[in-house]
Design a protein around this motif. Structure first.
Motif, PDB file in Angstrom:
ATOM      1  N   ARG A 168     -34.580 -31.405  16.750  1.00  0.00           N
ATOM      2  CA  ARG A 168     -33.580 -31.967  17.673  1.00  0.00           C
ATOM      3  C   ARG A 168     -32.472 -32.746  16.959  1.00  0.00           C
ATOM      4  O   ARG A 168     -32.176 -33.876  17.293  1.00  0.00           O
ATOM      5  CB  ARG A 168     -34.261 -32.874  18.704  1.00  0.00           C
ATOM      6  CG  ARG A 168     -35.132 -32.097  19.645  1.00  0.00           C
ATOM      7  CD  ARG A 168     -35.716 -33.028  20.710  1.00  0.00           C
ATOM      8  NE  ARG A 168     -37.149 -32.783  20.736  1.00  0.00           N
ATOM      9  CZ  ARG A 168     -38.076 -33.650  20.387  1.00  0.00           C
ATOM     10  NH1 ARG A 168     -37.771 -34.856  20.009  1.00  0.00           N
ATOM     11  NH2 ARG A 168     -39.333 -33.331  20.440  1.00  0.00           N
ATOM     12  N   ASN A 169     -31.904 -32.154  15.938  1.00  0.00           N
ATOM     13  CA  ASN A 169     -30.798 -32.758  15.190  1.00  0.00           C
ATOM     14  C   ASN A 169     -31.145 -34.115  14.608  1.00  0.00           C
ATOM     15  O   ASN A 169     -30.275 -34.944  14.378  1.00  0.00           O
ATOM     16  CB  ASN A 169     -29.547 -32.878  16.065  1.00  0.00           C
ATOM     17  CG  ASN A 169     -29.034 -31.528  16.496  1.00  0.00           C
ATOM     18  OD1 ASN A 169     -29.150 -30.562  15.746  1.00  0.00           O
ATOM     19  ND2 ASN A 169     -28.498 -31.436  17.694  1.00  0.00           N
ATOM     20  N   SER A 170     -32.413 -34.382  14.369  1.00  0.00           N
ATOM     21  CA  SER A 170     -32.854 -35.657  13.822  1.00  0.00           C
ATOM     22  C   SER A 170     -32.775 -35.633  12.302  1.00  0.00           C
ATOM     23  O   SER A 170     -33.058 -34.621  11.669  1.00  0.00           O
ATOM     24  CB  SER A 170     -34.286 -35.944  14.260  1.00  0.00           C
ATOM     25  OG  SER A 170     -34.742 -37.127  13.644  1.00  0.00           O
ATOM     26  N   GLN A 171     -32.391 -36.753  11.720  1.00  0.00           N
ATOM     27  CA  GLN A 171     -32.400 -36.905  10.273  1.00  0.00           C
ATOM     28  C   GLN A 171     -33.699 -37.571   9.811  1.00  0.00           C
ATOM     29  O   GLN A 171     -33.882 -37.824   8.635  1.00  0.00           O
ATOM     30  CB  GLN A 171     -31.204 -37.747   9.828  1.00  0.00           C
ATOM     31  CG  GLN A 171     -29.873 -37.099  10.114  1.00  0.00           C
ATOM     32  CD  GLN A 171     -29.700 -35.802   9.350  1.00  0.00           C
ATOM     33  OE1 GLN A 171     -30.007 -35.709   8.181  1.00  0.00           O
ATOM     34  NE2 GLN A 171     -29.213 -34.779  10.034  1.00  0.00           N
ATOM     35  N   ASP A 189     -39.895 -23.480  10.940  1.00  0.00           N
ATOM     36  CA  ASP A 189     -39.086 -22.375  10.428  1.00  0.00           C
ATOM     37  C   ASP A 189     -38.316 -22.886   9.228  1.00  0.00           C
ATOM     38  O   ASP A 189     -38.359 -24.070   8.901  1.00  0.00           O
ATOM     39  CB  ASP A 189     -38.152 -21.800  11.507  1.00  0.00           C
ATOM     40  CG  ASP A 189     -37.199 -22.819  12.095  1.00  0.00           C
ATOM     41  OD1 ASP A 189     -36.628 -23.629  11.333  1.00  0.00           O
ATOM     42  OD2 ASP A 189     -37.024 -22.825  13.319  1.00  0.00           O
ATOM     43  N   LEU A 190     -37.608 -21.998   8.556  1.00  0.00           N
ATOM     44  CA  LEU A 190     -36.908 -22.393   7.326  1.00  0.00           C
ATOM     45  C   LEU A 190     -35.787 -23.388   7.562  1.00  0.00           C
ATOM     46  O   LEU A 190     -35.400 -24.117   6.652  1.00  0.00           O
ATOM     47  CB  LEU A 190     -36.364 -21.147   6.616  1.00  0.00           C
ATOM     48  CG  LEU A 190     -37.418 -20.239   5.993  1.00  0.00           C
ATOM     49  CD1 LEU A 190     -36.775 -18.977   5.450  1.00  0.00           C
ATOM     50  CD2 LEU A 190     -38.174 -20.960   4.903  1.00  0.00           C
ATOM     51  N   ALA A 191     -35.256 -23.445   8.768  1.00  0.00           N
ATOM     52  CA  ALA A 191     -34.166 -24.371   9.067  1.00  0.00           C
ATOM     53  C   ALA A 191     -34.672 -25.772   9.381  1.00  0.00           C
ATOM     54  O   ALA A 191     -33.917 -26.739   9.268  1.00  0.00           O
ATOM     55  CB  ALA A 191     -33.346 -23.851  10.246  1.00  0.00           C
ATOM     56  N   GLN A 192     -35.940 -25.911   9.771  1.00  0.00           N
ATOM     57  CA  GLN A 192     -36.442 -27.211  10.218  1.00  0.00           C
ATOM     58  C   GLN A 192     -37.568 -27.783   9.362  1.00  0.00           C
ATOM     59  O   GLN A 192     -37.874 -28.964   9.489  1.00  0.00           O
ATOM     60  CB  GLN A 192     -36.960 -27.096  11.663  1.00  0.00           C
ATOM     61  CG  GLN A 192     -35.891 -26.704  12.659  1.00  0.00           C
ATOM     62  CD  GLN A 192     -36.465 -26.649  14.051  1.00  0.00           C
ATOM     63  OE1 GLN A 192     -36.575 -27.670  14.712  1.00  0.00           O
ATOM     64  NE2 GLN A 192     -36.851 -25.465  14.488  1.00  0.00           N
ATOM     65  N   SER A 193     -38.195 -26.975   8.513  1.00  0.00           N
ATOM     66  CA  SER A 193     -39.362 -27.425   7.754  1.00  0.00           C
ATOM     67  C   SER A 193     -39.092 -27.403   6.252  1.00  0.00           C
ATOM     68  O   SER A 193     -38.548 -26.438   5.723  1.00  0.00           O
ATOM     69  CB  SER A 193     -40.565 -26.536   8.051  1.00  0.00           C
ATOM     70  OG  SER A 193     -40.939 -26.643   9.399  1.00  0.00           O
ATOM     71  N   VAL A 194     -39.489 -28.485   5.591  1.00  0.00           N
ATOM     72  CA  VAL A 194     -39.376 -28.607   4.139  1.00  0.00           C
ATOM     73  C   VAL A 194     -40.767 -28.940   3.613  1.00  0.00           C
ATOM     74  O   VAL A 194     -41.406 -29.870   4.110  1.00  0.00           O
ATOM     75  CB  VAL A 194     -38.388 -29.735   3.758  1.00  0.00           C
ATOM     76  CG1 VAL A 194     -38.304 -29.893   2.252  1.00  0.00           C
ATOM     77  CG2 VAL A 194     -37.020 -29.488   4.361  1.00  0.00           C
ATOM     78  N   PRO A 195     -41.272 -28.212   2.602  1.00  0.00           N
ATOM     79  CA  PRO A 195     -42.601 -28.540   2.084  1.00  0.00           C
ATOM     80  C   PRO A 195     -42.591 -29.888   1.365  1.00  0.00           C
ATOM     81  O   PRO A 195     -41.652 -30.208   0.647  1.00  0.00           O
ATOM     82  CB  PRO A 195     -42.909 -27.399   1.120  1.00  0.00           C
ATOM     83  CG  PRO A 195     -41.586 -26.849   0.738  1.00  0.00           C
ATOM     84  CD  PRO A 195     -40.670 -27.090   1.909  1.00  0.00           C
ATOM     85  N   TRP A 196     -43.640 -30.683   1.589  1.00  0.00           N
ATOM     86  CA  TRP A 196     -43.772 -31.972   0.909  1.00  0.00           C
ATOM     87  C   TRP A 196     -44.348 -31.719  -0.476  1.00  0.00           C
ATOM     88  O   TRP A 196     -45.322 -30.999  -0.644  1.00  0.00           O
ATOM     89  CB  TRP A 196     -44.686 -32.904   1.695  1.00  0.00           C
ATOM     90  CG  TRP A 196     -44.873 -34.213   0.997  1.00  0.00           C
ATOM     91  CD1 TRP A 196     -45.956 -34.615   0.266  1.00  0.00           C
ATOM     92  CD2 TRP A 196     -43.938 -35.284   0.935  1.00  0.00           C
ATOM     93  NE1 TRP A 196     -45.760 -35.865  -0.234  1.00  0.00           N
ATOM     94  CE2 TRP A 196     -44.516 -36.305   0.152  1.00  0.00           C
ATOM     95  CE3 TRP A 196     -42.664 -35.483   1.446  1.00  0.00           C
ATOM     96  CZ2 TRP A 196     -43.869 -37.512  -0.107  1.00  0.00           C
ATOM     97  CZ3 TRP A 196     -42.026 -36.676   1.190  1.00  0.00           C
ATOM     98  CH2 TRP A 196     -42.621 -37.669   0.428  1.00  0.00           C
ATOM     99  N   THR A 197     -43.740 -32.312  -1.488  1.00  0.00           N
ATOM    100  CA  THR A 197     -44.235 -32.219  -2.853  1.00  0.00           C
ATOM    101  C   THR A 197     -44.772 -33.582  -3.253  1.00  0.00           C
ATOM    102  O   THR A 197     -44.029 -34.564  -3.249  1.00  0.00           O
ATOM    103  CB  THR A 197     -43.111 -31.800  -3.818  1.00  0.00           C
ATOM    104  OG1 THR A 197     -42.555 -30.557  -3.361  1.00  0.00           O
ATOM    105  CG2 THR A 197     -43.636 -31.637  -5.227  1.00  0.00           C
ATOM    106  N   TYR A 198     -46.055 -33.628  -3.557  1.00  0.00           N
ATOM    107  CA  TYR A 198     -46.685 -34.894  -3.931  1.00  0.00           C
ATOM    108  C   TYR A 198     -46.240 -35.338  -5.314  1.00  0.00           C
ATOM    109  O   TYR A 198     -46.153 -34.539  -6.235  1.00  0.00           O
ATOM    110  CB  TYR A 198     -48.208 -34.756  -3.922  1.00  0.00           C
ATOM    111  CG  TYR A 198     -48.794 -34.626  -2.541  1.00  0.00           C
ATOM    112  CD1 TYR A 198     -48.959 -35.742  -1.748  1.00  0.00           C
ATOM    113  CD2 TYR A 198     -49.164 -33.393  -2.036  1.00  0.00           C
ATOM    114  CE1 TYR A 198     -49.495 -35.639  -0.478  1.00  0.00           C
ATOM    115  CE2 TYR A 198     -49.702 -33.275  -0.768  1.00  0.00           C
ATOM    116  CZ  TYR A 198     -49.869 -34.404   0.007  1.00  0.00           C
ATOM    117  OH  TYR A 198     -50.391 -34.299   1.262  1.00  0.00           O
ATOM    118  N   THR A 199     -45.987 -36.626  -5.457  1.00  0.00           N
ATOM    119  CA  THR A 199     -45.726 -37.220  -6.762  1.00  0.00           C
ATOM    120  C   THR A 199     -47.047 -37.592  -7.417  1.00  0.00           C
ATOM    121  O   THR A 199     -47.236 -37.405  -8.610  1.00  0.00           O
ATOM    122  CB  THR A 199     -44.839 -38.472  -6.607  1.00  0.00           C
ATOM    123  OG1 THR A 199     -43.620 -38.088  -5.971  1.00  0.00           O
ATOM    124  CG2 THR A 199     -44.533 -39.108  -7.949  1.00  0.00           C
TER     125      THR A 199
END
Length: 118
Positions: free
Chosen positions: A63-66, A76-86
């Motif tokens: 919903r256009n949230s930052q 989907d590819l437009a809304q999801s980013v994989p989390w990379t653990y530090t």
């Protein structure tokens, strides 16, 4: 033939030892010497490990949230980013997951970035 058999056995044992899963030691407190920001990152990684275990974690923007929601669900590819653990083995976070009574209000500042108000 004996030399080849020994070489094949040696390669086979090397491959078996390299693909055998090993139990990773969990880290129950932040490493010494971390900055304040480093402790925040360690605690966030630990909270995600505590909450989701070994599952893939996604940052979902809807919903256009930052502001991202962490989830194991890929949208989907437009809304999801994989989390990379530090910190791959961080556990037992000082942070706790809570649900706010209402979503935070977002304001646009002179920098052009969205920053949540408290």
């Amino acid at each position: 033939m004996l030399v080849m058999s020994a070489a094949v056995a040696l390669i086979g044992s090397f491959i078996a030892s390299s693909v055998t899963p090993r139990a990773e030691a969990t880290t129950v407190s932040p490493p010494t010497g971390l900055t304040a920001y480093g402790r925040v990152v360690w605690n966030l990684d630990a909270l995600l490990h505590d909450t989701f275990g070994a599952q893939q974690v996604w940052e979902n923007y809807t919903r256009n949230s930052q502001i991202a929601n962490f989830s194991t669900k890929f949208l989907d590819l437009a809304q999801s980013v994989p989390w990379t653990y530090t910190f791959a083995t961080a556990r037992h976070s000082e942070f706790r997951a809570v649900r706010p009574k209402h979503p935070p209000t977002v304001g646009v500042y002179a920098t052009g970035s969205n920053v949540p108000f408290k």
